[in-house]
Write a protein that holds these residues in place. Structure first.
Motif, mmCIF file in Angstrom:
data_model
loop_
_atom_site.group_PDB
_atom_site.id
_atom_site.type_symbol
_atom_site.label_atom_id
_atom_site.label_comp_id
_atom_site.label_asym_id
_atom_site.label_seq_id
_atom_site.Cartn_x
_atom_site.Cartn_y
_atom_site.Cartn_z
ATOM 1 N N UNK A 114 1.000 -1.186 0.219
ATOM 2 C CA UNK A 114 -0.090 -0.097 -0.190
ATOM 3 C C UNK A 114 0.863 1.095 -0.260
ATOM 4 N N UNK A 115 0.832 2.015 -0.927
ATOM 5 C CA UNK A 115 1.366 3.138 -1.134
ATOM 6 C C UNK A 115 0.708 4.616 -1.216
ATOM 7 N N UNK A 116 0.960 5.524 -0.316
ATOM 8 C CA UNK A 116 0.429 6.732 -0.081
ATOM 9 C C UNK A 116 0.971 7.624 -0.757
ATOM 10 N N UNK A 117 0.253 8.756 -1.618
ATOM 11 C CA UNK A 117 0.949 9.571 -2.594
ATOM 12 C C UNK A 117 0.120 11.024 -2.566
ATOM 13 N N UNK A 118 1.116 12.108 -2.236
ATOM 14 C CA UNK A 118 0.463 13.264 -2.032
ATOM 15 C C UNK A 118 1.629 14.503 -2.042
ATOM 16 N N UNK A 119 1.072 15.475 -2.297
ATOM 17 C CA UNK A 119 2.037 16.825 -2.360
ATOM 18 C C UNK A 119 1.680 17.905 -1.539
ATOM 19 N N UNK A 152 9.566 0.014 -10.061
ATOM 20 C CA UNK A 152 9.560 -1.389 -9.656
ATOM 21 C C UNK A 152 8.683 -2.126 -10.430
ATOM 22 N N UNK A 153 9.191 -3.622 -10.607
ATOM 23 C CA UNK A 153 8.419 -4.496 -11.325
ATOM 24 C C UNK A 153 7.297 -5.196 -10.386
ATOM 25 N N UNK A 154 7.281 -4.814 -9.244
ATOM 26 C CA UNK A 154 6.437 -5.849 -8.084
ATOM 27 C C UNK A 154 5.515 -5.070 -7.507
ATOM 28 N N UNK A 155 4.957 -4.296 -8.390
ATOM 29 C CA UNK A 155 3.512 -3.644 -7.754
ATOM 30 C C UNK A 155 2.604 -3.958 -8.652
ATOM 31 N N UNK A 156 2.253 -5.098 -8.996
ATOM 32 C CA UNK A 156 1.021 -5.515 -9.830
ATOM 33 C C UNK A 156 0.078 -5.980 -8.679
ATOM 34 N N UNK A 157 0.466 -6.139 -7.340
ATOM 35 C CA UNK A 157 -0.454 -6.432 -6.373
ATOM 36 C C UNK A 157 -0.464 -5.430 -5.275
ATOM 37 N N UNK A 158 -0.220 -4.163 -5.709
ATOM 38 C CA UNK A 158 0.039 -3.010 -4.913
ATOM 39 C C UNK A 158 -1.460 -2.069 -5.207
#
Length: 251
Positions: A114-119, A152-158
């Protein structure tokens, strides 16, 4: 009014003129060009060149634009926080707002990352969201650097939870697009569904409160965002508890 591009074009005399005007704007709008020249120790021709760099034909037009700029930056008559809270509550009682939160919780609960994004202020809330989710058992990270490398190539399940009031911030859209290209599911929390970020998302939660600006600053209440994040985190915890109980019963 004074953009970075314009300021970078100023020479030394124009910079000194700029510094004086920004400190004494309320007086400059009533000055004559000769009075300003005397106060800043520059020639009237320097002042006119300065005005032309701001797309003003002369000093009079510059003063009009400066006055309008000052008027926009005057402190707004802000309503009570209770007003915006009641506005949010009233609007969320309609439609299927809670179903979007439930759908988000289901998606995030089953995501490996789980990745949160914001500025800006949304970046602060992205950090809060990651910490709150992690505290309730769903480890999350956050990105508030607009130039953070996404390769990253490991974000398919993110799942990426992206926060933006306007949904039109260039840096945020750039990160959203990169994450989407790498296979991450995009969940956006915005103030409206009629924005670019909402349209490129797998799930969008829009909270629809009146936007408030003070000068160039967007000071729209963030109470709805905090509610959405906390409610989603609690739902995820309940989902995980139920999954754990079902797994335990099956064994």
């Amino acid at each position: 009014m004074f953009t970075n591009e314009v300021i970078s074009s100023f020479n030394d005399l124009e910079i000194s003129l700029y510094n004086y005007i920004t400190k004494h704007s309320d007086k400059v709008i009533y000055m004559r060009i000769r009075e300003l020249a005397d106060q800043t120790h520059v020639s009237t021709s320097t002042i006119l060149r300065f005005c032309r760099k701001l797309n003003c034909e002369g000093f009079s037009e510059f003063k009009v634009k400066l006055k309008l700029h000052l008027d926009r930056n005057e402190e707004a008559n802000l309503k009570s926080t209770k007003h915006y809270l009641s506005e949010f509550v009233e609007r969320t009682m309609k439609g299927n707002f809670e179903s979007y939160i439930q759908e988000t919780a289901e998606l995030v609960a089953h995501a490996e990352k789980v990745i949160f994004v914001g500025t800006g202020s949304s970046g602060i809330l992205a950090e809060f969201g990651a910490r709150y989710f992690s505290s309730l058992g769903k480890f999350s990270s956050f990105i508030k650097d607009p130039f953070y490398p996404i390769n990253s190539k490991d974000l398919n399940d993110s799942a990426a939870i992206i926060l933006s009031v306007s949904g039109e911030t260039d840096f945020t859209l750039r990160l959203a697009n990169l994450l989407k290209e790498e296979g991450s599911k995009i969940i956006s929390i915005t103030n409206s569904k009629n924005c670019t970020l909402a349209k490129m998302s797998d799930i969008n939660i829009a909270y629809y409160v009146t936007e408030v600006h003070l000068g160039e600053a967007n000071i729209t209440t963030q109470i709805p965002v905090i509610y959405i994040l906390e409610e989603t985190a609690h739902m995820i915890r309940n989902i995980n508890k139920l999954r754990h109980q079902m797994k335990k019963n099956s064994t």
